[in-house]
Design a protein around this motif. Sequence first.
Motif, PDB file in Angstrom:
ATOM      1  N   HIS A   1      -3.627   1.147  -8.638  1.00  0.00           N
ATOM      2  CA  HIS A   1      -2.297   1.361  -8.044  1.00  0.00           C
ATOM      3  C   HIS A   1      -1.923   0.207  -7.107  1.00  0.00           C
ATOM      4  O   HIS A   1      -0.786  -0.279  -7.114  1.00  0.00           O
ATOM      5  N   VAL A   2      -2.902  -0.221  -6.302  1.00  0.00           N
ATOM      6  CA  VAL A   2      -2.623  -1.280  -5.332  1.00  0.00           C
ATOM      7  C   VAL A   2      -2.373  -2.606  -6.037  1.00  0.00           C
ATOM      8  O   VAL A   2      -1.467  -3.370  -5.676  1.00  0.00           O
ATOM      9  N   ARG A   3      -3.162  -2.910  -7.075  1.00  0.00           N
ATOM     10  CA  ARG A   3      -2.970  -4.166  -7.812  1.00  0.00           C
ATOM     11  C   ARG A   3      -1.587  -4.213  -8.459  1.00  0.00           C
ATOM     12  O   ARG A   3      -0.924  -5.249  -8.470  1.00  0.00           O
ATOM     13  N   GLN A   4      -1.172  -3.080  -9.021  1.00  0.00           N
ATOM     14  CA  GLN A   4       0.157  -3.037  -9.627  1.00  0.00           C
ATOM     15  C   GLN A   4       1.249  -3.242  -8.575  1.00  0.00           C
ATOM     16  O   GLN A   4       2.251  -3.930  -8.822  1.00  0.00           O
ATOM     17  N   ALA A   5       1.073  -2.639  -7.392  1.00  0.00           N
ATOM     18  CA  ALA A   5       2.048  -2.814  -6.314  1.00  0.00           C
ATOM     19  C   ALA A   5       2.112  -4.268  -5.872  1.00  0.00           C
ATOM     20  O   ALA A   5       3.194  -4.806  -5.597  1.00  0.00           O
ATOM     21  N   ILE A   6       0.962  -4.920  -5.820  1.00  0.00           N
ATOM     22  CA  ILE A   6       0.920  -6.342  -5.446  1.00  0.00           C
ATOM     23  C   ILE A   6       1.682  -7.179  -6.474  1.00  0.00           C
ATOM     24  O   ILE A   6       2.453  -8.089  -6.126  1.00  0.00           O
ATOM     25  N   SER A   7       1.462  -6.872  -7.766  1.00  0.00           N
ATOM     26  CA  SER A   7       2.114  -7.655  -8.827  1.00  0.00           C
ATOM     27  C   SER A   7       3.624  -7.494  -8.804  1.00  0.00           C
ATOM     28  O   SER A   7       4.356  -8.386  -9.268  1.00  0.00           O
ATOM     29  N   ARG A   8       4.116  -6.367  -8.278  1.00  0.00           N
ATOM     30  CA  ARG A   8       5.556  -6.124  -8.244  1.00  0.00           C
ATOM     31  C   ARG A   8       6.234  -6.769  -7.024  1.00  0.00           C
ATOM     32  O   ARG A   8       7.462  -6.789  -6.933  1.00  0.00           O
ATOM     33  N   THR A   9       5.447  -7.244  -6.079  1.00  0.00           N
ATOM     34  CA  THR A   9       5.995  -7.769  -4.824  1.00  0.00           C
ATOM     35  C   THR A   9       6.159  -9.282  -4.882  1.00  0.00           C
ATOM     36  O   THR A   9       5.213 -10.002  -5.249  1.00  0.00           O
ATOM     37  N   VAL A  10       7.344  -9.755  -4.538  1.00  0.00           N
ATOM     38  CA  VAL A  10       7.587 -11.196  -4.413  1.00  0.00           C
ATOM     39  C   VAL A  10       7.509 -11.533  -2.934  1.00  0.00           C
ATOM     40  O   VAL A  10       8.379 -11.150  -2.143  1.00  0.00           O
TER      41      VAL A  10
ATOM     42  N   PHE B   1       0.832  -1.200   0.000  1.00  0.00           N
ATOM     43  CA  PHE B   1       0.000   0.000   0.000  1.00  0.00           C
ATOM     44  C   PHE B   1       0.871   1.257   0.000  1.00  0.00           C
ATOM     45  O   PHE B   1       0.525   2.254  -0.647  1.00  0.00           O
ATOM     46  N   GLU B   2       1.988   1.213   0.710  1.00  0.00           N
ATOM     47  CA  GLU B   2       2.914   2.346   0.666  1.00  0.00           C
ATOM     48  C   GLU B   2       3.434   2.565  -0.756  1.00  0.00           C
ATOM     49  O   GLU B   2       3.545   3.711  -1.224  1.00  0.00           O
ATOM     50  N   ASP B   3       3.760   1.465  -1.436  1.00  0.00           N
ATOM     51  CA  ASP B   3       4.228   1.549  -2.818  1.00  0.00           C
ATOM     52  C   ASP B   3       3.157   2.183  -3.701  1.00  0.00           C
ATOM     53  O   ASP B   3       3.444   3.054  -4.542  1.00  0.00           O
ATOM     54  N   ALA B   4       1.907   1.764  -3.503  1.00  0.00           N
ATOM     55  CA  ALA B   4       0.800   2.324  -4.281  1.00  0.00           C
ATOM     56  C   ALA B   4       0.631   3.817  -4.023  1.00  0.00           C
ATOM     57  O   ALA B   4       0.346   4.594  -4.943  1.00  0.00           O
ATOM     58  N   MET B   5       0.815   4.224  -2.776  1.00  0.00           N
ATOM     59  CA  MET B   5       0.695   5.645  -2.446  1.00  0.00           C
ATOM     60  C   MET B   5       1.788   6.466  -3.126  1.00  0.00           C
ATOM     61  O   MET B   5       1.540   7.582  -3.607  1.00  0.00           O
ATOM     62  N   HIS B   6       3.009   5.934  -3.185  1.00  0.00           N
ATOM     63  CA  HIS B   6       4.090   6.639  -3.871  1.00  0.00           C
ATOM     64  C   HIS B   6       3.775   6.824  -5.351  1.00  0.00           C
ATOM     65  O   HIS B   6       4.007   7.899  -5.929  1.00  0.00           O
ATOM     66  N   GLU B   7       3.258   5.767  -5.978  1.00  0.00           N
ATOM     67  CA  GLU B   7       2.910   5.871  -7.388  1.00  0.00           C
ATOM     68  C   GLU B   7       1.797   6.885  -7.606  1.00  0.00           C
ATOM     69  O   GLU B   7       1.844   7.688  -8.552  1.00  0.00           O
ATOM     70  N   ALA B   8       0.795   6.863  -6.730  1.00  0.00           N
ATOM     71  CA  ALA B   8      -0.322   7.802  -6.866  1.00  0.00           C
ATOM     72  C   ALA B   8       0.132   9.240  -6.632  1.00  0.00           C
ATOM     73  O   ALA B   8      -0.311  10.171  -7.315  1.00  0.00           O
ATOM     74  N   PHE B   9       1.019   9.409  -5.674  1.00  0.00           N
ATOM     75  CA  PHE B   9       1.533  10.754  -5.395  1.00  0.00           C
ATOM     76  C   PHE B   9       2.304  11.299  -6.601  1.00  0.00           C
ATOM     77  O   PHE B   9       2.204  12.495  -6.931  1.00  0.00           O
ATOM     78  N   ALA B  10       3.078  10.432  -7.253  1.00  0.00           N
ATOM     79  CA  ALA B  10       3.823  10.860  -8.441  1.00  0.00           C
ATOM     80  C   ALA B  10       2.884  11.263  -9.572  1.00  0.00           C
ATOM     81  O   ALA B  10       3.245  12.087 -10.424  1.00  0.00           O
ATOM     82  N   GLU B  11       1.685  10.693  -9.591  1.00  0.00           N
ATOM     83  CA  GLU B  11       0.689  11.017 -10.609  1.00  0.00           C
ATOM     84  C   GLU B  11      -0.277  12.106 -10.160  1.00  0.00           C
ATOM     85  O   GLU B  11      -1.252  12.402 -10.851  1.00  0.00           O
ATOM     86  N   SER B  12      -0.030  12.652  -8.947  1.00  0.00           N
ATOM     87  CA  SER B  12      -0.875  13.732  -8.390  1.00  0.00           C
ATOM     88  C   SER B  12      -2.331  13.310  -8.265  1.00  0.00           C
ATOM     89  O   SER B  12      -3.261  14.037  -8.632  1.00  0.00           O
ATOM     90  N   CYS B  13      -2.529  12.112  -7.750  1.00  0.00           N
ATOM     91  CA  CYS B  13      -3.899  11.629  -7.531  1.00  0.00           C
ATOM     92  C   CYS B  13      -3.943  10.766  -6.284  1.00  0.00           C
ATOM     93  O   CYS B  13      -2.915  10.479  -5.680  1.00  0.00           O
ATOM     94  N   GLU B  14      -5.144  10.364  -5.905  1.00  0.00           N
ATOM     95  CA  GLU B  14      -5.319   9.494  -4.757  1.00  0.00           C
ATOM     96  C   GLU B  14      -5.082   8.031  -5.165  1.00  0.00           C
ATOM     97  O   GLU B  14      -5.385   7.650  -6.303  1.00  0.00           O
TER      98      GLU B  14
END
Length: 504
Positions: A453-462, A435-448
Amino acid sequence: MNLSTYLRAGYPGLVIISPEEARAESEIASVCNELGRHLHAWSSIEGLASIREERVVACSDPFEALDHVERLFVSEEPRHVVLMRDLQLHLDQNDPLLVRRLKDLIRAGKSRGHAIILLGCRMKLPPELEHETTVIDFGLPGPDRLREVLHGVVESATLGVLDAGVTELVLRNASGMTTVEAENAFALSVTECQAIDPSIIAREKARTLKRNGLVEVIESCPRLNDIGGLGQLKDWLARRAGAFGEAARAYRLPSPKGLLIVGLPGTGKSLTAKATASAFGVPLLRLDMGRVFGGIVGQSEANLRTVIKTAEAIAPCVLWIDEIEKGMSGVKSSGSSDGGTSSRVFGSFLSWMQEKDKPVFVVATANDVSQLPPEFLRKGRFDEMFFVDLPDASERAAIWSIVIAKFGRSPAGFDVAALASACGEFTGAEIESAFEDAMHEAFAESCEPGMSHVRQAISRTVPLARLMDGTIESLRKWAKGRAREAAKPQAKAPRGSRVIHGAN
C-alpha cells in the motif's frame, strides 16, 4: 507606568492607550492624589466630573467640556489634570476646530502646570497633535496585580488558602490577560469546579487571544524527538533550553533573542517552531502578521503594540511567526501603496526585536527568503539562522518511523530503509501524506496498511522537489555562508537526494 514622572516634569499632553479603562483611571487617580493634583474626568455620557469634589458638570459635547477645562486652566494653583475618555471618536471626524481647541489648551496647560490625558483603547492623533502629546506605555497587569485579583475571587468564594504551587501556575496561565479577563476566568473556574483550576484559566486565555485574531496560544506542542533529522538545529535548541530559568538569570546570561528557519514548504520548519516551546518549557504564541495590518488609520500600529504587550506579559514564551515573508512582502512598496504603514510597522517590529529585554523568543519561518528585507536578516535580530534542506536516506527512515508510530502502527512492521530509498525526493510532509494515502487504501480493502500500500502511494506522489528544482538550488546557493545547516554534517547526502523533515 511612569505617569508621575511626566506630570512632575510638566508634560501638558499625555496619551494612554489601554483597553483597561478602569485600571488606568485607578492608577491615574492614585498618582494625582500622591502629587496633590486635582483630577477631573470627562466622558460623553457623564460629563466633566471633579473626582476630589465629587461634582459633575453636564456636558456631552467635547467643545463644551473644553470650555470648562479652559476655566480650570486660568490659575496656576491648584494644578489640574483632566482625563478625556471618549475624545478619539470625535477626533475621527477630522474636525479642525476641535484639533485647534485641544492644541491651544495643551499649550495653556504647559504654561500653568496643568495636563490633559487622552485615554482610549486606540489612539490615532492628527499630525497637528502628535508633537504636542506624549504616549505613555500602559502594559498588561503583572503578577502582583493578578495576585490581588485572584485573592479577591478566592476570598469572595470562600475557597480558603490556595497551594503556593497552584497559585504560581494560575498566575502564569493568567499572564497576558487584562484584570477584567483574569477576574472573569477565575470566577468561571469557581463556577465550573468550585476551585481555581489552572487548566481552565489557560483555556480561557487561549479563547481571549483568539478573539482578537492577532495571536493565539498553541496548547499542544510536539517534542524535539518528534522531528526526524535536523540534528544540528535540535542540538542548538536543546543547549538553550535552560536559558529562561533562575539559574540563567543568576549567571547573568542574556535571554536568547530568536531563531530564523529558512527552507522549502514541508521541511519541518513549523514543527520545529512548535517543538521549541516544548524544549524550553514555555507557552507558545502564534502570530499571523497579515492580521496585524488593519484598515483603520493607526490600527496596524496599535495591533503591533497589542501583540508586543501580550507577548511580554506572558513571557517567558516563544512567539512563532509562520511564513513571515508574506507579512513583510509589502514593505518595499509601502510608501506608495499604503502611506508607509507597512514600513512603520516593520520598523517598529525590528526595533522591538533588537531592544527587547523581556524573555520572548521569536521563531520565524520563511519559504522564500528573497522577499525578506535585508535589514531583517542582519545579525542581532536573531541569534541564529538555519537552512533546512531536503533530508537524506537516514533522515527519511527516521521520519517514516515517526509517521508510522504517529498513526498507531509499529514501525517494525515496515522496512523503513526500503521506503526511504523509494522516496528519495520526498519531503517529510509528503512522507506523511503518502502514509495517509496508504491507510485510506487499506481501509477501503478492510485490512491493515502494508508495504505494498505504501509503495503504491509513493508511486502516485509527485514530490514538490521535482517541480521546484531551480528554487531548491537557488536556496542552497543563498544559504551557503549565510545560514547554518539544520542537519548534522555527517548526515548530509549529495544534492537531489535529500528530503524534508516532518510535516509543516
